[in-house]
Design an enzyme around this catalytic site. Structure first.
Site, PDB file in Angstrom:
ATOM      1  N   ARG A 210       5.315   8.157   7.594  1.00  0.00           N
ATOM      2  CA  ARG A 210       4.427   6.814   7.551  1.00  0.00           C
ATOM      3  C   ARG A 210       3.005   7.186   8.281  1.00  0.00           C
ATOM      4  O   ARG A 210       2.008   6.879   7.693  1.00  0.00           O
ATOM      5  CB  ARG A 210       4.960   5.508   8.229  1.00  0.00           C
ATOM      6  CG  ARG A 210       6.061   5.078   7.374  1.00  0.00           C
ATOM      7  CD  ARG A 210       5.650   4.813   5.881  1.00  0.00           C
ATOM      8  NE  ARG A 210       6.694   4.281   4.938  1.00  0.00           N
ATOM      9  CZ  ARG A 210       7.410   4.907   4.046  1.00  0.00           C
ATOM     10  NH1 ARG A 210       7.055   6.037   3.691  1.00  0.00           N
ATOM     11  NH2 ARG A 210       8.303   4.184   3.372  1.00  0.00           N
TER      12      ARG A 210
ATOM     13  N   ASP B 165       6.335  -2.558  -6.249  1.00  0.00           N
ATOM     14  CA  ASP B 165       5.543  -3.372  -5.307  1.00  0.00           C
ATOM     15  C   ASP B 165       4.054  -2.990  -5.282  1.00  0.00           C
ATOM     16  O   ASP B 165       3.427  -3.565  -5.621  1.00  0.00           O
ATOM     17  CB  ASP B 165       6.229  -3.169  -4.009  1.00  0.00           C
ATOM     18  CG  ASP B 165       7.392  -4.277  -3.661  1.00  0.00           C
ATOM     19  OD1 ASP B 165       7.664  -5.302  -4.257  1.00  0.00           O
ATOM     20  OD2 ASP B 165       7.960  -3.934  -2.763  1.00  0.00           O
TER      21      ASP B 165
ATOM     22  N   ASP C  77       7.618  -0.428   8.461  1.00  0.00           N
ATOM     23  CA  ASP C  77       6.731   0.361   7.884  1.00  0.00           C
ATOM     24  C   ASP C  77       5.286  -0.243   8.112  1.00  0.00           C
ATOM     25  O   ASP C  77       4.219   0.508   8.333  1.00  0.00           O
ATOM     26  CB  ASP C  77       7.028   0.851   6.481  1.00  0.00           C
ATOM     27  CG  ASP C  77       7.996   1.664   6.390  1.00  0.00           C
ATOM     28  OD1 ASP C  77       8.391   2.456   7.496  1.00  0.00           O
ATOM     29  OD2 ASP C  77       9.053   1.673   5.501  1.00  0.00           O
TER      30      ASP C  77
ATOM     31  N   SER D 131      16.874   0.026  -2.588  1.00  0.00           N
ATOM     32  CA  SER D 131      15.536   0.281  -2.149  1.00  0.00           C
ATOM     33  C   SER D 131      15.618   1.671  -1.479  1.00  0.00           C
ATOM     34  O   SER D 131      16.233   1.948  -0.546  1.00  0.00           O
ATOM     35  CB  SER D 131      15.018  -0.757  -1.137  1.00  0.00           C
ATOM     36  OG  SER D 131      14.025  -0.317  -0.472  1.00  0.00           O
TER      37      SER D 131
END
Ligand code: ARG
Length: 399
Positions: free
Chosen positions: A97, A17, A126, A176
């Site tokens: 994050r 991505d 996220d 993932s």
């Protein structure tokens, strides 16, 4: 988003991505793209990631080693708060994050960028956590979320990557994954059916308990003020203790989590995690707290622990109450000092011993063999007073 954007700093993991995002942002905004990869302990080939960034068209790449900061500023308070979201997930991804966001903002300011970008989707948590950091630390900078904008399927992304000459090895990726020192998050593929047992190939940090050692292993964790400071009597940094416990507990097949999770965005997901060190430390520490906190402290802390985990999961790291709670947690854990003896065996953990100079438990008082006993009269008086309103109201309503 009509203003001209000329320089974008992208939070770049090196996966499909965010690699595609480099080329896409460049093309879409006719802007320069600077990539930032933050090392929070994920086992990656950072050289390869950097090369991929340049091949995808980045004008500059930063690798920020934030492991120490991650441990000191994020994992340490999470340990004090026994942080387990919905009683299960030690928040590895959620804790990293805000830190990644902070590093991206630092570089965006240094580079005079007019926008920051991240690779999170519109279904996940996220996006909220990244944007919370961006908004708190640099409200003037524009935020771009390419994955929310481009509407490409995974197949189309792979095609786009090929067309742009971006080297990717992801075509056959089954899961993932998001990984750091504190936990490994595994999503997608066969895990999306909650009825499927997670296949063995989902796990990397923990062995199949069947092939774990046939003898139990005892370890001793020493805590000071709510945080581990030594393992088996040997003083180590918190990062060393985490690395060692990921190894030891993982080797015994301990640390797997399979969780139906409530996301920030109103949907549920099936999440699988590995967190051998996090679960070992939190379980040991919770036990020690039962030895040293009094009943009211223990009850209050339990509620606040849950509240802390909700806040951090929900992307509210930059809310004042989190900062204030951290101070209170420090106060509440200032006597959480002592040793915990833990037994690891074939995928299980048991606390088998605990001791502390600040123990509230006192054998001389609690033991049935001790001298101190309330007299029959004292016990009757206490029980009468204790039960009075219960007995009266129960008899009035139900008899
Ligand atoms: N559900 C977890 C969280 O929101 C983990 C997300 C992990 N992301 C991933 N790409 N596997 O914190």
């Amino acid at each position: 988003m009509d203003d001209k954007i000329s320089r974008i700093v992208l939070a770049y993991s090196g996966g499909l991505d965010t690699s595609v995002a480099i080329a896409w942002l460049k093309e879409k905004f006719k802007a320069e793209v600077i990539t930032v990869t933050v090392d929070v302990g994920q086992k990656e080939n950072f050289k390869e990631i950097e090369e991929r960034a340049y091949k995808a068209g980045a004008s500059k790449h930063y690798l920020v080693d934030a492991k120490e900061e991650f441990v000191e500023k994020y994992i340490r308070p999470a340990i004090r708060a026994n942080a387990l979201y919905e009683g299960a997930y030690p928040l590895g991804t959620a804790l990293a994050r805000p830190l990644i966001g902070e590093k991206v903002v630092e570089i965006a300011k240094r580079e005079g960028a007019d926008a920051v970008a991240h690779g999170a989707t519109s279904k996940g948590n996220d996006q909220v956590r990244f944007e919370a950091a961006f908004k708190a630390l640099a409200p003037e900078i524009k935020i771009i979320a390419p994955i929310r904008m481009w509407g490409m399927t995974r197949k189309e992304e792979v095609e786009f990557a090929k067309k742009k000459g971006i080297p990717i090895s992801e075509e056959s990726k089954k899961y993932s994954i998001d990984e750091n020192l504190w936990s490994r998050s595994i999503e997608g593929g066969p895990l999306e059916d909650p009825w499927n047992e997670p296949p063995e190939d989902a796990f990397e940090w923990t062995v199949d308990p069947r092939s774990a050692p046939d003898e139990p292993e005892y370890i001793e964790i020493t805590f000071e003020k709510g945080v581990p400071v030594a393992l088996n009597g040997k003083r180590m940094s918190l990062m060393e203790i985490i690395n060692a416990l990921n190894e030891i507990s993982g080797k015994h097949g301990y640390g797997r989590i399979d969780h139906m999770e409530n996301r920030i965005v109103g949907l549920k997901s099936r999440e699988v995690y590995e967190a051998p060190a996090a679960l070992t430390i939190i379980n040991a520490k919770k036990d020690l707290e039962k030895l040293v906190l009094n009943k009211r402290e223990y009850r209050v802390k339990k509620n606040l622990d849950d509240y802390w985990a909700d806040l951090v999961y929900d992307g509210l790291w930059f809310d004042p109450i989190r900062v204030e709670l951290d101070k209170f947690m420090e106060e509440l854990t200032k006597n959480v000092t002592g040793d915990v003896r833990v037994k690891l065996f074939k995928g299980s953990i048991n606390v088998v011993g605990r001791r502390s100079p600040y123990a509230i438990y006192d054998k001389a008082i609690s033991s049935y063999d001790s001298q101190w006993f309330p007299s029959d009269e004292m016990a009757r008086g206490f029980i009468d007073a204790w039960l009075m309103d219960s007995v009266i109201s129960f008899r009035k309503r139900f008899l």
